[in-house]
Design a protein around this motif. Structure first.
Motif, PDB file in Angstrom:
ATOM      1  N   PHE A 240       0.835  -1.198   0.000  1.00  0.00           N
ATOM      2  CA  PHE A 240       0.000   0.000   0.000  1.00  0.00           C
ATOM      3  C   PHE A 240       0.873   1.253   0.000  1.00  0.00           C
ATOM      4  O   PHE A 240       1.746   1.408   0.843  1.00  0.00           O
ATOM      5  N   THR A 241       0.633   2.148  -0.950  1.00  0.00           N
ATOM      6  CA  THR A 241       1.316   3.439  -0.998  1.00  0.00           C
ATOM      7  C   THR A 241       0.271   4.532  -1.217  1.00  0.00           C
ATOM      8  O   THR A 241      -0.848   4.250  -1.649  1.00  0.00           O
ATOM      9  N   PHE A 242       0.630   5.761  -0.945  1.00  0.00           N
ATOM     10  CA  PHE A 242      -0.324   6.845  -1.147  1.00  0.00           C
ATOM     11  C   PHE A 242       0.416   8.154  -1.367  1.00  0.00           C
ATOM     12  O   PHE A 242       1.608   8.268  -1.098  1.00  0.00           O
ATOM     13  N   LYS A 243      -0.312   9.143  -1.880  1.00  0.00           N
ATOM     14  CA  LYS A 243       0.239  10.451  -2.173  1.00  0.00           C
ATOM     15  C   LYS A 243      -0.577  11.528  -1.465  1.00  0.00           C
ATOM     16  O   LYS A 243      -1.763  11.353  -1.216  1.00  0.00           O
ATOM     17  N   ILE A 244       0.081  12.649  -1.153  1.00  0.00           N
ATOM     18  CA  ILE A 244      -0.584  13.832  -0.628  1.00  0.00           C
ATOM     19  C   ILE A 244      -0.370  14.943  -1.649  1.00  0.00           C
ATOM     20  O   ILE A 244       0.771  15.292  -1.956  1.00  0.00           O
ATOM     21  N   ALA A 333      -9.147  12.165   6.196  1.00  0.00           N
ATOM     22  CA  ALA A 333      -8.950  11.525   4.896  1.00  0.00           C
ATOM     23  C   ALA A 333      -7.690  12.107   4.267  1.00  0.00           C
ATOM     24  O   ALA A 333      -7.706  13.222   3.745  1.00  0.00           O
ATOM     25  N   LEU A 334      -6.593  11.373   4.342  1.00  0.00           N
ATOM     26  CA  LEU A 334      -5.299  11.921   3.937  1.00  0.00           C
ATOM     27  C   LEU A 334      -5.240  12.245   2.453  1.00  0.00           C
ATOM     28  O   LEU A 334      -4.782  13.314   2.064  1.00  0.00           O
ATOM     29  N   THR A 335      -5.692  11.328   1.608  1.00  0.00           N
ATOM     30  CA  THR A 335      -5.588  11.562   0.168  1.00  0.00           C
ATOM     31  C   THR A 335      -6.726  12.414  -0.373  1.00  0.00           C
ATOM     32  O   THR A 335      -6.648  12.901  -1.505  1.00  0.00           O
ATOM     33  N   TRP A 360      -2.468  16.681   5.137  1.00  0.00           N
ATOM     34  CA  TRP A 360      -2.294  15.712   6.216  1.00  0.00           C
ATOM     35  C   TRP A 360      -3.165  16.095   7.425  1.00  0.00           C
ATOM     36  O   TRP A 360      -2.664  16.496   8.474  1.00  0.00           O
ATOM     37  N   PRO A 361      -4.488  15.952   7.274  1.00  0.00           N
ATOM     38  CA  PRO A 361      -5.365  16.120   8.436  1.00  0.00           C
ATOM     39  C   PRO A 361      -5.059  15.030   9.447  1.00  0.00           C
ATOM     40  O   PRO A 361      -5.111  13.850   9.122  1.00  0.00           O
ATOM     41  N   ASP A 362      -4.727  15.418  10.664  1.00  0.00           N
ATOM     42  CA  ASP A 362      -4.152  14.486  11.621  1.00  0.00           C
ATOM     43  C   ASP A 362      -5.162  14.031  12.668  1.00  0.00           C
ATOM     44  O   ASP A 362      -5.840  13.020  12.489  1.00  0.00           O
TER      45      ASP A 362
END
Length: 412
Positions: A240-244, A333-335, A360-362
């Motif tokens: 699993f990978t993701f982007k911001i 929701a990060l992405t 990057w909502p934490d």
């Protein structure tokens, strides 16, 4: 996506302080609640009661080692924030109360400077997750690690602080059997005052492979247990990978591809307190288990493993979570650059509010009268060393809030 409509307050007379209390309304579409900026900073500043120390902190640019993580709000509307010492001992406090200075906000060590003293063996080392319960007791989770260094006995702990009487009322120090002093990364907490238990996530990121897990602390017996360590439920999802904002999270280094691996992270208790939800940050599954089974210390891990369910696959991975009294679950929701909501009636997960200025909502925190607060902190830029602390296009650290109802929604 919410359209921005800003009316900025004038910032003056703050000197070195770049924190701003702005009350900037963001006009969202009809389907989205209005998004409001409560405070923002290009870099964090502390009120240490010592002008020389404050000047040195800024002159040495030690603020580059500090980032904003979580926000929580007490029954009177006071805001508190965590700043885990990922960048090192130069961060003057790991837990702070926001106080007004001029037209802005600064961080004041909380509960006091002594408890935030890096050299205090009983003090707070690196607080990431914390929660304020319905009795105005702040439950403080200390992950211990200073700039990634291994822990020793007493570093990883849970402290209960009575905000009304300003005193410590509970303390539990985790053992090396309950947490791994090298690998553990205590992340977040969910409080159940009715059952008298606190649920804790351990992301396990300090080792590869991860050593994630769930822990439970019993307020009445003052006992704790590591209750779940099954890799498929508490570690990263392989591949699993993701982007911001279309940017990879973690740069490729020394020929290795970018890879952020983080296990059990966000955690929330359902409105009826019967179900515990959590997510692994490097993944997009919403996981659940009956809460009463998890806090039954007589059950072994094999029995608990069979009770874990994949509630749904989320449209984004998430960092922070919470729930309201009706049973709806809210997740960052990060992405998607915002928040998403799991509807208690349908189980469907949809975006609640999104905006491209969010990065990057934490962590989420309930305030009085149905306000839901959350942090946006550009964590992906900070961990890569690419944060612009002088003139970023969007403030590096923000506290937002959305109004979700006239009555307090918190189920703590």
């Amino acid at each position: 996506m919410a359209q921005l409509k800003k009316s900025r307050c004038t910032l003056s007379g703050i000197g070195m302080v770049v924190a701003m209390a702005l009350c900037i309304p963001f006009q969202a579409e009809a389907s989205q609640p209005e998004l409001e900026v409560v405070a923002e900073w290009n870099h964090l500043n502390w009120d240490l009661g010592d002008p020389a120390a404050e000047k040195a902190f800024n002159d040495k640019q030690d603020y580059k080692k500090a980032m904003l993580h979580g926000v929580k709000v007490d029954s009177k509307g006071n805001m508190y924030v965590s700043t885990a010492r990922w960048g090192g001992a130069q961060v003057p406090a790991t837990l702070s109360k926001l106080v007004k200075k001029g037209n802005g906000w600064v961080l004041q060590p909380f509960p006091n400077k002594n408890l935030n003293d890096i050299n205090n063996p009983k003090g707070l080392k690196a607080v990431l997750g914390f929660e304020i319960d319905r009795n105005d007791v702040m439950w403080i989770l200390d992950q211990g690690h200073i700039a990634g260094a291994p822990n020793k006995q007493g570093d990883e702990k849970l402290i209960g602080w009575d905000l009304k009487n300003n005193r410590e009322i509970a303390r539990y120090e985790f053992t090396n059997e309950q947490v791994d002093f090298t690998c553990s990364f205590l992340n977040d907490v969910a409080v159940d005052n009715d059952a008298g238990v606190i649920y804790i996530t351990d992301s396990g990121i300090m080792c590869n492979p991860l050593k994630g897990g769930l822990l439970v602390y019993n307020m009445h017996t003052k006992e704790a247990k590591r209750v779940l360590t099954v890799p498929q439920w508490v570690n990263d999802e392989p591949g699993f990978t993701f982007k911001i904002h279309e940017r990879d999270v973690l740069k490729a280094k020394e020929g290795k591809p970018n890879s952020m691996k983080t296990g059990a992270d966000g955690i929330a208790l359902s409105g009826d307190k019967k179900t515990l939800y959590w997510t692994n940050l490097t993944g997009n599954r919403l996981l659940s288990i009956p809460a009463e089974k998890l806090r039954d210390f007589s059950l072994n891990e094999a029995a608990l493993e069979k009770l874990v369910r994949i509630d749904t696959v989320l449209p984004s991975n998430t960092d922070g979570m919470t729930a309201d009294r009706k049973g709806n679950v809210y997740m960052t929701a990060l992405t998607l650059n915002g928040l998403m909501k799991r509807d208690v009636q349908t189980g469907k997960v949809t975006p609640l509010v999104t905006n491209n200025e969010i990065a990057w909502p934490d962590t989420l925190g309930w305030g009085p009268d149905g306000w839901l607060y959350f942090v946006s902190n550009h964590l992906n830029l900070w961990v890569d060393g690419d944060m612009n602390f002088d003139n970023p296009p969007v403030s590096n650290f923000r506290i937002y809030r959305v109004h979700l109802g006239e009555q307090p929604y918190t189920i703590k």
